[in-house]
Design a protein around this motif. Sequence first.
Motif, PDB file in Angstrom:
ATOM      1  N   GLY A  46     -17.801   9.543   3.369  1.00 16.45           N
ATOM      2  CA  GLY A  46     -18.174   8.490   2.363  1.00 16.45           C
ATOM      3  C   GLY A  46     -16.740   7.955   1.821  1.00 16.45           C
ATOM      4  O   GLY A  46     -16.624   6.948   1.441  1.00 16.45           O
ATOM      5  N   CYS A  47     -15.511   8.488   2.143  1.00 17.14           N
ATOM      6  CA  CYS A  47     -14.356   7.956   1.848  1.00 17.14           C
ATOM      7  C   CYS A  47     -13.822   6.928   2.923  1.00 17.14           C
ATOM      8  O   CYS A  47     -14.553   6.801   4.035  1.00 17.14           O
ATOM      9  N   ARG A  48     -12.837   6.150   2.475  1.00 20.60           N
ATOM     10  CA  ARG A  48     -12.210   5.121   3.504  1.00 20.60           C
ATOM     11  C   ARG A  48     -10.682   5.307   3.400  1.00 20.60           C
ATOM     12  O   ARG A  48     -10.018   5.335   2.566  1.00 20.60           O
ATOM     13  N   ALA A  49     -10.261   5.722   4.894  1.00 20.55           N
ATOM     14  CA  ALA A  49      -8.944   5.824   5.242  1.00 20.55           C
ATOM     15  C   ALA A  49      -8.211   4.721   5.213  1.00 20.55           C
ATOM     16  O   ALA A  49      -8.788   3.631   5.722  1.00 20.55           O
ATOM     17  N   ASP A  50      -7.008   4.407   4.659  1.00 20.56           N
ATOM     18  CA  ASP A  50      -6.355   3.118   4.772  1.00 20.56           C
ATOM     19  C   ASP A  50      -5.661   2.987   6.092  1.00 20.56           C
ATOM     20  O   ASP A  50      -6.150   1.740   6.731  1.00 20.56           O
ATOM     21  N   LEU A  51      -5.238   4.007   6.938  1.00 23.33           N
ATOM     22  CA  LEU A  51      -5.090   3.768   8.079  1.00 23.33           C
ATOM     23  C   LEU A  51      -5.506   5.187   8.991  1.00 23.33           C
ATOM     24  O   LEU A  51      -5.031   6.070   8.492  1.00 23.33           O
ATOM     25  N   ILE A  62      -4.221  10.387   9.818  1.00 22.91           N
ATOM     26  CA  ILE A  62      -4.619   9.536   8.584  1.00 22.91           C
ATOM     27  C   ILE A  62      -3.422   9.295   7.764  1.00 22.91           C
ATOM     28  O   ILE A  62      -2.612  10.226   7.300  1.00 22.91           O
ATOM     29  N   VAL A  63      -3.134   7.998   7.518  1.00 29.27           N
ATOM     30  CA  VAL A  63      -2.126   7.446   6.519  1.00 29.27           C
ATOM     31  C   VAL A  63      -2.890   6.923   5.266  1.00 29.27           C
ATOM     32  O   VAL A  63      -3.392   6.100   5.364  1.00 29.27           O
ATOM     33  N   GLU A  64      -2.332   7.481   4.121  1.00 28.38           N
ATOM     34  CA  GLU A  64      -3.028   7.009   2.683  1.00 28.38           C
ATOM     35  C   GLU A  64      -1.851   6.132   2.132  1.00 28.38           C
ATOM     36  O   GLU A  64      -0.868   6.701   1.949  1.00 28.38           O
ATOM     37  N   VAL A  65      -1.953   5.094   1.833  1.00 28.49           N
ATOM     38  CA  VAL A  65      -1.077   4.073   1.225  1.00 28.49           C
ATOM     39  C   VAL A  65      -1.072   4.352  -0.218  1.00 28.49           C
ATOM     40  O   VAL A  65      -1.965   4.086  -0.812  1.00 28.49           O
ATOM     41  N   LYS A  66      -0.039   4.374  -0.631  1.00 26.00           N
ATOM     42  CA  LYS A  66       0.150   4.432  -2.233  1.00 26.00           C
ATOM     43  C   LYS A  66       1.178   3.609  -2.645  1.00 26.00           C
ATOM     44  O   LYS A  66       2.450   3.746  -2.189  1.00 26.00           O
ATOM     45  N   SER A  67       0.841   2.671  -3.230  1.00 23.38           N
ATOM     46  CA  SER A  67       2.021   1.517  -3.844  1.00 23.38           C
ATOM     47  C   SER A  67       2.691   1.945  -5.284  1.00 23.38           C
ATOM     48  O   SER A  67       3.726   1.412  -5.280  1.00 23.38           O
ATOM     49  N   SER A  68       2.248   2.967  -5.850  1.00 24.68           N
ATOM     50  CA  SER A  68       3.007   3.392  -7.382  1.00 24.68           C
ATOM     51  C   SER A  68       2.580   4.885  -7.386  1.00 24.68           C
ATOM     52  O   SER A  68       1.702   5.475  -7.002  1.00 24.68           O
ATOM     53  N   ALA A  74      -3.968   8.426  -9.965  1.00 22.58           N
ATOM     54  CA  ALA A  74      -5.451   7.864 -10.014  1.00 22.58           C
ATOM     55  C   ALA A  74      -6.330   8.347  -9.005  1.00 22.58           C
ATOM     56  O   ALA A  74      -7.569   8.338  -9.010  1.00 22.58           O
ATOM     57  N   ASP A  75      -5.549   8.600  -7.804  1.00 17.24           N
ATOM     58  CA  ASP A  75      -6.419   9.051  -6.593  1.00 17.24           C
ATOM     59  C   ASP A  75      -6.639  10.253  -6.199  1.00 17.24           C
ATOM     60  O   ASP A  75      -5.758  11.072  -6.034  1.00 17.24           O
ATOM     61  N   LEU A  76      -7.866  10.928  -6.524  1.00 19.35           N
ATOM     62  CA  LEU A  76      -8.218  12.113  -6.462  1.00 19.35           C
ATOM     63  C   LEU A  76      -9.016  12.885  -5.177  1.00 19.35           C
ATOM     64  O   LEU A  76      -9.248  13.679  -5.164  1.00 19.35           O
ATOM     65  N   LYS A  77      -9.204  11.606  -4.368  1.00 23.61           N
ATOM     66  CA  LYS A  77     -10.076  11.624  -3.209  1.00 23.61           C
ATOM     67  C   LYS A  77      -9.261  12.060  -1.877  1.00 23.61           C
ATOM     68  O   LYS A  77      -9.761  12.568  -0.813  1.00 23.61           O
TER      69      LYS A  77
END
Length: 157
Positions: A46-51, A62-68, A74-77
């Motif tokens: 049910g999650c959505r991977a950025d890349l 899998i690459v998770e994008v974090k802008s700050s 805030a992202d616990l998933k």
Amino acid sequence: MTPFSARVASARDARPDATRSVTRGARRYLRACGFSVICEAPLPNGCRADLVALASDGVLRIVEVKSSYADFRADLKWPRYREYCDRFYFAIPVDLDPAPFPPDAGLILADAHGAMQLRDAPVFPLAPARRRAMLLRFASLAADRYCALAFGDELAN
């Protein structure tokens, strides 16, 4: 608008631009390294991977994008993404200090024009059945998106 609310609105408006820039740079970097890349890929949990990046040998990243830092806190998933890839990375803006990001994840520094890998991710090989399921998911999503672009198929994801 008060000066404070103007600063808040400005910061809120800048975040999508920063996320878009980091995503673009990380995607360009992965493509230059020979990976096939899908953005915003839904995962079986049910999650959505950025890349999601697929290497020619079938290895999935899998690459998770974090802008700050706030975005990261805030992202616990994100730990739930690891079960669907061989290597897991964060992509962050070049002006963000990498120290707060977990050392057991790879790290990519990116801007809108490109990226560089700061730290490689450890390898946690997928089980064969999970790899097959993810490869089929990747292929299906890529085909659906291609058809949507090429033929205007509104049923594609």
